[in-house]
Write a protein that holds these residues in place. Sequence first.
Motif, PDB file in Angstrom:
ATOM      1  N   CYS A   1      -9.735   1.282  -3.115  1.00  0.00           N
ATOM      2  CA  CYS A   1      -8.488   0.751  -3.558  1.00  0.00           C
ATOM      3  C   CYS A   1      -8.250   0.678  -5.104  1.00  0.00           C
ATOM      4  O   CYS A   1      -9.244   0.347  -5.937  1.00  0.00           O
ATOM      5  N   PRO A   2      -7.208   1.271  -5.482  1.00  0.00           N
ATOM      6  CA  PRO A   2      -6.868   0.938  -7.000  1.00  0.00           C
ATOM      7  C   PRO A   2      -6.892  -0.444  -7.733  1.00  0.00           C
ATOM      8  O   PRO A   2      -6.968  -0.702  -8.809  1.00  0.00           O
ATOM      9  N   ALA A   3      -6.708  -1.279  -6.849  1.00  0.00           N
ATOM     10  CA  ALA A   3      -6.514  -2.744  -7.082  1.00  0.00           C
ATOM     11  C   ALA A   3      -7.849  -3.479  -7.093  1.00  0.00           C
ATOM     12  O   ALA A   3      -8.395  -3.906  -8.097  1.00  0.00           O
ATOM     13  N   CYS A   4      -8.688  -3.168  -5.960  1.00  0.00           N
ATOM     14  CA  CYS A   4      -9.715  -4.152  -5.748  1.00  0.00           C
ATOM     15  C   CYS A   4     -11.054  -3.300  -5.839  1.00  0.00           C
ATOM     16  O   CYS A   4     -12.334  -3.592  -5.694  1.00  0.00           O
ATOM     17  N   GLY A   5     -11.026  -1.884  -5.472  1.00  0.00           N
ATOM     18  CA  GLY A   5     -11.964  -0.861  -5.443  1.00  0.00           C
ATOM     19  C   GLY A   5     -12.809  -0.894  -4.152  1.00  0.00           C
ATOM     20  O   GLY A   5     -13.671  -0.096  -4.080  1.00  0.00           O
ATOM     21  N   ALA A   6     -12.189  -1.230  -3.129  1.00  0.00           N
ATOM     22  CA  ALA A   6     -13.105  -1.416  -1.922  1.00  0.00           C
ATOM     23  C   ALA A   6     -12.873  -0.231  -1.207  1.00  0.00           C
ATOM     24  O   ALA A   6     -11.566   0.355  -1.462  1.00  0.00           O
ATOM     25  N   ARG A   7     -13.702   0.341  -0.458  1.00  0.00           N
ATOM     26  CA  ARG A   7     -13.535   1.634   0.144  1.00  0.00           C
ATOM     27  C   ARG A   7     -13.704   1.418   1.696  1.00  0.00           C
ATOM     28  O   ARG A   7     -13.952   0.384   2.242  1.00  0.00           O
ATOM     29  N   GLY A   8     -12.877   2.370   2.333  1.00  0.00           N
ATOM     30  CA  GLY A   8     -12.827   2.266   3.860  1.00  0.00           C
ATOM     31  C   GLY A   8     -11.536   1.496   4.452  1.00  0.00           C
ATOM     32  O   GLY A   8     -11.218   1.712   5.571  1.00  0.00           O
ATOM     33  N   GLY A   9     -10.499   0.954   3.544  1.00  0.00           N
ATOM     34  CA  GLY A   9      -9.534   0.163   3.962  1.00  0.00           C
ATOM     35  C   GLY A   9      -8.333   0.608   3.642  1.00  0.00           C
ATOM     36  O   GLY A   9      -7.157   0.131   3.966  1.00  0.00           O
ATOM     37  N   MET A  10      -8.296   1.798   2.869  1.00  0.00           N
ATOM     38  CA  MET A  10      -7.199   2.341   2.535  1.00  0.00           C
ATOM     39  C   MET A  10      -6.429   3.035   3.609  1.00  0.00           C
ATOM     40  O   MET A  10      -6.796   3.694   4.372  1.00  0.00           O
ATOM     41  N   ARG A  11      -4.894   2.363   4.029  1.00  0.00           N
ATOM     42  CA  ARG A  11      -4.221   3.173   5.113  1.00  0.00           C
ATOM     43  C   ARG A  11      -2.869   3.504   4.626  1.00  0.00           C
ATOM     44  O   ARG A  11      -2.372   3.026   3.658  1.00  0.00           O
ATOM     45  N   PRO A  12      -2.226   4.475   5.536  1.00  0.00           N
ATOM     46  CA  PRO A  12      -0.846   4.696   5.249  1.00  0.00           C
ATOM     47  C   PRO A  12       0.018   3.462   5.192  1.00  0.00           C
ATOM     48  O   PRO A  12      -0.315   2.533   6.145  1.00  0.00           O
ATOM     49  N   ASP A  13       1.140   3.239   4.395  1.00  0.00           N
ATOM     50  CA  ASP A  13       1.777   1.906   4.426  1.00  0.00           C
ATOM     51  C   ASP A  13       3.068   2.131   5.341  1.00  0.00           C
ATOM     52  O   ASP A  13       4.184   2.111   4.949  1.00  0.00           O
ATOM     53  N   VAL A  14       2.839   2.464   6.425  1.00  0.00           N
ATOM     54  CA  VAL A  14       3.786   2.611   7.699  1.00  0.00           C
ATOM     55  C   VAL A  14       3.573   1.627   8.692  1.00  0.00           C
ATOM     56  O   VAL A  14       2.434   1.006   8.613  1.00  0.00           O
TER      57      VAL A  14
ATOM     58  N   ALA B   1       0.312   3.851   0.029  1.00  0.00           N
ATOM     59  CA  ALA B   1      -0.885   3.347   0.833  1.00  0.00           C
ATOM     60  C   ALA B   1      -1.115   1.914   0.624  1.00  0.00           C
ATOM     61  O   ALA B   1      -0.653   1.271  -0.355  1.00  0.00           O
ATOM     62  N   ARG B   2      -1.801   1.317   1.450  1.00  0.00           N
ATOM     63  CA  ARG B   2      -2.007  -0.043   1.564  1.00  0.00           C
ATOM     64  C   ARG B   2      -3.338  -0.393   1.863  1.00  0.00           C
ATOM     65  O   ARG B   2      -4.179   0.192   2.655  1.00  0.00           O
ATOM     66  N   CYS B   3      -4.050  -1.415   0.960  1.00  0.00           N
ATOM     67  CA  CYS B   3      -5.622  -1.822   1.297  1.00  0.00           C
ATOM     68  C   CYS B   3      -5.600  -2.802   2.224  1.00  0.00           C
ATOM     69  O   CYS B   3      -5.142  -3.876   2.008  1.00  0.00           O
ATOM     70  N   LEU B   4      -6.455  -2.688   3.371  1.00  0.00           N
ATOM     71  CA  LEU B   4      -6.728  -3.772   4.212  1.00  0.00           C
ATOM     72  C   LEU B   4      -7.556  -4.896   3.650  1.00  0.00           C
ATOM     73  O   LEU B   4      -7.392  -5.802   4.360  1.00  0.00           O
ATOM     74  N   ALA B   5      -8.264  -4.487   2.642  1.00  0.00           N
ATOM     75  CA  ALA B   5      -9.219  -5.671   1.978  1.00  0.00           C
ATOM     76  C   ALA B   5      -8.387  -6.640   1.212  1.00  0.00           C
ATOM     77  O   ALA B   5      -8.388  -7.838   1.218  1.00  0.00           O
ATOM     78  N   CYS B   6      -7.407  -5.994   0.204  1.00  0.00           N
ATOM     79  CA  CYS B   6      -6.904  -7.157  -0.590  1.00  0.00           C
ATOM     80  C   CYS B   6      -5.235  -7.018  -0.475  1.00  0.00           C
ATOM     81  O   CYS B   6      -4.580  -7.894  -1.152  1.00  0.00           O
ATOM     82  N   GLY B   7      -4.712  -6.072   0.536  1.00  0.00           N
ATOM     83  CA  GLY B   7      -3.226  -6.204   0.831  1.00  0.00           C
ATOM     84  C   GLY B   7      -2.484  -5.429  -0.321  1.00  0.00           C
ATOM     85  O   GLY B   7      -1.351  -5.251   0.076  1.00  0.00           O
ATOM     86  N   ALA B   8      -2.993  -4.935  -1.282  1.00  0.00           N
ATOM     87  CA  ALA B   8      -2.385  -4.414  -2.402  1.00  0.00           C
ATOM     88  C   ALA B   8      -1.820  -2.853  -1.979  1.00  0.00           C
ATOM     89  O   ALA B   8      -2.268  -2.131  -1.113  1.00  0.00           O
TER      90      ALA B   8
END
Length: 252
Positions: A144-157, A123-130
């Motif tokens: 997001c496990p890295a930055c804690g933002a919600r709503g921006g996690m997407r499949p890393d495809v 998965a990839r975070c649209l907020a921080c790119g992790a």
Amino acid sequence: MIAPRPAAGTRLFVLTGAGISAESGLGTFRDPGGLWRRFDPMRLATPEAFARDPEEVHAFYNLRRAGVKAAAANPAHAALARLQAGLAAAGGGLFLCTQNVDDLHERAGAGAVVHMHGELMRARCLACGAGTPWETDLGTDTPCPACGARGGMRPDVVWFGEVPLHLDAIEAALAAADLFVAIGTSGSVYPAAGFVARARADGIPTHEINLAPSDTAGAFDTACYGPASRTVPAFAEAVLAGRPLPQGDQGA
């Protein structure tokens, strides 16, 4: 054309597509009954679709992720893993590039798999790119496990309209190859469908392994058709033994 007889130190470039995972129960995309014949990719596999209705996109990819987790690598995946190890031990190499977002190559024992269309089990975070490994469902409330933002996690495809990954490494490996082999690909998705033309322009022998001729079948020097669980192990054994590659129709 006479099939190549690869030597022990051969540098292979192998491109795999959905056809290699079909016998593991994972659907292809453009064949009759394939994924994009049953679902509209513009509603489910674009950045715009995710912005418009992330819950629908998540539901689709959560189902696909569950399907990958339930699948098992088949003899074709295992054969490529053996071939990769065998060529490395003999001073050669196998650059394994896949259009697939599943992890069946890795589960069969292959190393350094280049996923040009990303990985469903990440998965990839649209907020921080992790990016992070991910095996459970995603939703709009997933932090997001890295930055804690919600709503921006997407499949890393790689979605339609996005640029495939690792293109520089792919181009370098293709230019250095002694043999280009496409396995289980439709020949309809670019830039991967153009690899055979690039190889031939550089004087690299080309070989297709597929259930049936692809859209680019005419561009290959030699070909072998039949189920991947039969044709790919035969191909791997021929390479490791220094025999000519199997050709023709091996039956369904």
